[in-house]
Write a protein that holds these residues in place. Structure first.
Motif, PDB file in Angstrom:
ATOM      1  N   VAL A  12       0.848  -1.183   0.000  1.00 52.44           N
ATOM      2  CA  VAL A  12       0.000   0.000   0.000  1.00 52.44           C
ATOM      3  C   VAL A  12       0.892   1.244   0.000  1.00 52.44           C
ATOM      4  O   VAL A  12       1.756   1.386   0.866  1.00 52.44           O
ATOM      5  CB  VAL A  12      -0.933   0.012   1.231  1.00 52.44           C
ATOM      6  CG1 VAL A  12      -1.819   1.244   1.227  1.00 52.44           C
ATOM      7  CG2 VAL A  12      -1.777  -1.252   1.274  1.00 52.44           C
ATOM      8  N   PRO A  13       0.706   2.133  -0.961  1.00 50.61           N
ATOM      9  CA  PRO A  13       1.529   3.344  -1.003  1.00 50.61           C
ATOM     10  C   PRO A  13       1.324   4.204   0.246  1.00 50.61           C
ATOM     11  O   PRO A  13       0.253   4.200   0.847  1.00 50.61           O
ATOM     12  CB  PRO A  13       1.023   4.086  -2.242  1.00 50.61           C
ATOM     13  CG  PRO A  13       0.224   3.113  -3.008  1.00 50.61           C
ATOM     14  CD  PRO A  13      -0.237   2.069  -2.057  1.00 50.61           C
ATOM     15  N   GLU A  14       2.351   4.935   0.591  1.00 51.01           N
ATOM     16  CA  GLU A  14       2.281   5.804   1.754  1.00 51.01           C
ATOM     17  C   GLU A  14       1.183   6.857   1.546  1.00 51.01           C
ATOM     18  O   GLU A  14       1.037   7.404   0.462  1.00 51.01           O
ATOM     19  CB  GLU A  14       3.624   6.509   1.957  1.00 51.01           C
ATOM     20  CG  GLU A  14       4.003   6.643   3.403  1.00 51.01           C
ATOM     21  CD  GLU A  14       5.412   7.144   3.554  1.00 51.01           C
ATOM     22  OE1 GLU A  14       5.549   8.281   4.026  1.00 51.01           O
ATOM     23  OE2 GLU A  14       6.334   6.405   3.201  1.00 51.01           O
ATOM     24  N   GLY A  15       0.407   7.080   2.586  1.00 53.31           N
ATOM     25  CA  GLY A  15      -0.673   8.058   2.508  1.00 53.31           C
ATOM     26  C   GLY A  15      -1.987   7.489   2.007  1.00 53.31           C
ATOM     27  O   GLY A  15      -2.992   8.179   1.964  1.00 53.31           O
ATOM     28  N   THR A  16      -2.002   6.201   1.627  1.00 56.98           N
ATOM     29  CA  THR A  16      -3.224   5.546   1.162  1.00 56.98           C
ATOM     30  C   THR A  16      -3.779   4.675   2.277  1.00 56.98           C
ATOM     31  O   THR A  16      -3.049   3.931   2.905  1.00 56.98           O
ATOM     32  CB  THR A  16      -2.928   4.662  -0.075  1.00 56.98           C
ATOM     33  OG1 THR A  16      -2.324   5.459  -1.083  1.00 56.98           O
ATOM     34  CG2 THR A  16      -4.194   4.047  -0.610  1.00 56.98           C
ATOM     35  N   LYS A  17      -5.087   4.794   2.503  1.00 56.82           N
ATOM     36  CA  LYS A  17      -5.730   3.958   3.520  1.00 56.82           C
ATOM     37  C   LYS A  17      -5.928   2.555   2.974  1.00 56.82           C
ATOM     38  O   LYS A  17      -6.263   2.383   1.802  1.00 56.82           O
ATOM     39  CB  LYS A  17      -7.093   4.525   3.890  1.00 56.82           C
ATOM     40  CG  LYS A  17      -7.048   5.753   4.754  1.00 56.82           C
ATOM     41  CD  LYS A  17      -8.384   5.911   5.437  1.00 56.82           C
ATOM     42  CE  LYS A  17      -9.100   7.151   5.026  1.00 56.82           C
ATOM     43  NZ  LYS A  17     -10.395   7.312   5.660  1.00 56.82           N
ATOM     44  N   LYS A  18      -5.742   1.552   3.820  1.00 55.35           N
ATOM     45  CA  LYS A  18      -5.950   0.159   3.420  1.00 55.35           C
ATOM     46  C   LYS A  18      -7.426  -0.098   3.125  1.00 55.35           C
ATOM     47  O   LYS A  18      -7.766  -0.762   2.152  1.00 55.35           O
ATOM     48  CB  LYS A  18      -5.445  -0.778   4.527  1.00 55.35           C
ATOM     49  CG  LYS A  18      -5.642  -2.238   4.254  1.00 55.35           C
ATOM     50  CD  LYS A  18      -4.717  -2.746   3.194  1.00 55.35           C
ATOM     51  CE  LYS A  18      -4.877  -4.251   3.041  1.00 55.35           C
ATOM     52  NZ  LYS A  18      -4.162  -4.771   1.917  1.00 55.35           N
TER      53      LYS A  18
END
Length: 116
Positions: A12-18
């Motif tokens: 998951v990219p940084e700043g993206t919610k799972k």
């Protein structure tokens, strides 16, 4: 090759919610959960767990596109419950079930490794 890196499919990219939650404005007690970086494996097991809940009227999932690494889980519940409660309960039940499976596997592995 035109395909993205395998790494992109699972991290998951940084700043993206799972997991993101979106309430349905047209149907009472219905919502969609977008789960990033997951596929049919998680979608199907989560859908089946939701079907075990008697308050869940509908549970399904879809992959919007093969190159988008996310699933959308749709839940519609009876008035006694909410989609968020059903989702959280399904995740907790799956966590317990998988812990039990892991413990049983490790016990069998330990028992068979002593034989050799």
């Amino acid at each position: 090759m035109n395909a993205p890196d395998r790494y992109e499919r699972f991290v998951v990219p940084e700043g993206t919610k799972k997991v993101s939650y979106e309430r349905d404005t047209k149907i009472i007690n219905a919502a969609s959960f977008t789960i990033e970086r997951e596929d049919h494996t998680v979608g199907n097991i989560l859908r089946m767990q939701l079907h075990r809940d008697e308050n869940v009227l509908f549970a399904g999932y879809k992959l919007p596109h093969p190159l988008q690494y996310k699933i959308i889980v749709r839940i519609h519940t009876a008035s006694q419950s909410s989609p968020m409660q059903a989702y959280n309960q399904a995740i907790n039940d799956l966590d317990k079930e998988l812990d039990t499976l892991k413990s049983a596997f490790e016990a069998e592995l330990a028992m068979h490794s002593r034989d050799y």
